[in-house]
Design a protein around this motif. Sequence first.
Motif, PDB file in Angstrom:
ATOM      1  N   UNK A 379     -61.165 -79.242  17.241  1.00 19.36           N
ATOM      2  CA  UNK A 379     -61.112 -80.322  18.218  1.00 19.36           C
ATOM      3  C   UNK A 379     -60.715 -81.611  17.503  1.00 19.36           C
ATOM      4  N   UNK A 380     -59.894 -82.404  18.141  1.00 22.89           N
ATOM      5  CA  UNK A 380     -59.481 -83.686  17.573  1.00 22.89           C
ATOM      6  C   UNK A 380     -59.514 -84.748  18.667  1.00 22.89           C
ATOM      7  N   UNK A 381     -59.357 -86.007  18.244  1.00 20.45           N
ATOM      8  CA  UNK A 381     -59.114 -87.079  19.199  1.00 20.45           C
ATOM      9  C   UNK A 381     -57.628 -87.410  19.178  1.00 20.45           C
ATOM     10  N   UNK A 382     -57.116 -87.854  20.294  1.00 20.27           N
ATOM     11  CA  UNK A 382     -55.711 -88.233  20.379  1.00 20.27           C
ATOM     12  C   UNK A 382     -55.573 -89.719  20.118  1.00 20.27           C
ATOM     13  N   UNK A 383     -54.601 -90.084  19.274  1.00 21.04           N
ATOM     14  CA  UNK A 383     -54.380 -91.485  18.919  1.00 21.04           C
ATOM     15  C   UNK A 383     -53.486 -92.138  19.967  1.00 21.04           C
ATOM     16  N   UNK A 384     -53.941 -93.254  20.503  1.00 20.33           N
ATOM     17  CA  UNK A 384     -53.167 -93.948  21.531  1.00 20.33           C
ATOM     18  C   UNK A 384     -52.017 -94.716  20.884  1.00 20.33           C
ATOM     19  N   UNK A 385     -51.008 -95.115  21.659  1.00 23.34           N
ATOM     20  CA  UNK A 385     -49.901 -95.924  21.122  1.00 23.34           C
ATOM     21  C   UNK A 385     -50.236 -97.407  21.030  1.00 23.34           C
ATOM     22  N   UNK A 386     -51.486 -97.795  21.240  1.00 21.22           N
ATOM     23  CA  UNK A 386     -51.885 -99.201  21.164  1.00 21.22           C
ATOM     24  C   UNK A 386     -51.648 -99.744  19.751  1.00 21.22           C
ATOM     25  N   UNK A 387     -51.647-101.072  19.624  1.00 16.41           N
ATOM     26  CA  UNK A 387     -51.381-101.702  18.327  1.00 16.41           C
ATOM     27  C   UNK A 387     -52.566-101.587  17.370  1.00 16.41           C
ATOM     28  N   UNK A 388     -53.760-101.322  17.900  1.00 19.67           N
ATOM     29  CA  UNK A 388     -54.932-101.077  17.055  1.00 19.67           C
ATOM     30  C   UNK A 388     -55.361 -99.630  17.242  1.00 19.67           C
TER      31      UNK A 388
END
Length: 490
Positions: A379-388
């Motif tokens: 299981x992983x978390x998905x990284x958003x395209x946000x700047x942080x």
Amino acid sequence: MTSTSEQPLLVACAAEQDEPNPYLLGVYAPVGEELDTADLQVIGKIPADLNGVYLRNGPNPRHQPEGRYHWFDGDGMIHAVHLENGKARYRNRWIRTKAFEAESAAGKALWTGVMESPKGNPFGNHHGLGLKDNANTDVIFHRGRVLATWYMCGTPYGIDPLSLETLGAEDFLGTLVGDMMAHPKVDERTGEMFWFDYGPRPPYLRYGVISADGKVVSTTDIELPGPRLPHDMAITDNYAVLMDLPLIQDLEAARQGRHKITFDRSMPSRFGVLPRYGTGDQIRWFEASPCYIYHVVNAWEEGEEVVLDVCRVQRPQPSADAHTPLAKMLSYLRLDASLHRYRFNLRTGRTTEAQLDDDNTEFPTVDSRVVGTRNRYSYTVRISPESTLKFDGLVRYDNLAGTKTEHLFGPGRWGSEAPFAPRDGAAAGSEDGYLVTFVQDEREGRSELDIFDAADLAAGPVARVLLPQRVPLGFHATWIRADQLGTDRR
């Protein structure tokens, strides 16, 4: 409910440039109260067969930072939700490190952070690195207590898993000499814990084993060409896997008293495989294409091969258009990682590698009972395209079927690392359990603990536990089963 009110009043700007620092604002802004709140409101129903405690570590600066603030600089704070018989209780506590106590006595920050020179700092780690050890990175369960660790290699601090009381610096019955990296590996089948220690001067890497009775029983120096910044490791039934990656410390900057890292794409990535209780001269190095690896998914043995799954970062460096110190920090913290598999053939010495997915995912977890053996699910978390750095969803991988399932939290909702929490009595390695994660709703200014059926992630949470205060975004988490909470916590 009990509380200790010490609300930080922090100026959310980088020194000198007067630029707003997003890692001190909004979903990252620190909280100042230590709460203990029972009988939390629940939307849905907490499963009766889910009993234990979810803990998550992260940075929460108590005092106004000296100089430019980096997200890694904040004082460690653990937020926890204890689930028992369908009821939920929330508690949060700062980690009372040696540096935290010194600043508490002074009433102000005494250390500068990683973006400043450490020359004037009171003390650092055992290697003489003058940065503040905040123990703000991971939480690892071993022998009845939680260990809070620091990303740059520091002192592990013992934490009671229920009260969150800081039990003090952990020296493993007086046998630990030096520091410990952020992500030691625990083999729950044997009770052993495996770790390494690294620094800017020889020996650059040291590997060790802690036995089930809590003593360091094996250490060995590992020869490296120079100082490195390894972050994680892996174990299998018979081996440990260490890394020599081309993200290196800038020696000229170090001579000037600055902490600076450089990614040297001309260097290969190297993976060292050695017997669990081996010595440095027994290590076998396997070369692969250059990259950086923050976090290991798992490793295991298949015949003559050691198999290693990781979240592989291809470009661990600021973007070319990042010119100011703050812009470089923002760029550096933007992860670009994907699921990747290495195979190291112990007979031929050959390395093979392959990308398993192109989605940007990180902070991987597996059932803690199968660490070091072949796992079907991860299981992983998905990284958003946000700047942080923000996590906008969860991903479940089925290694046998070669499939993945996703759940997105929704607009303005950001999660935390989501460990697998088995149902009471469930078999190790199955999908018979849950994923638990903090979710912060940026629009509502509210945080909650969301519980998902691990076998049906796409269906969304089966329960949402509303928390009494906002939980800032942070780093690593763990799940401790109810049957583990009764173990010896000496």
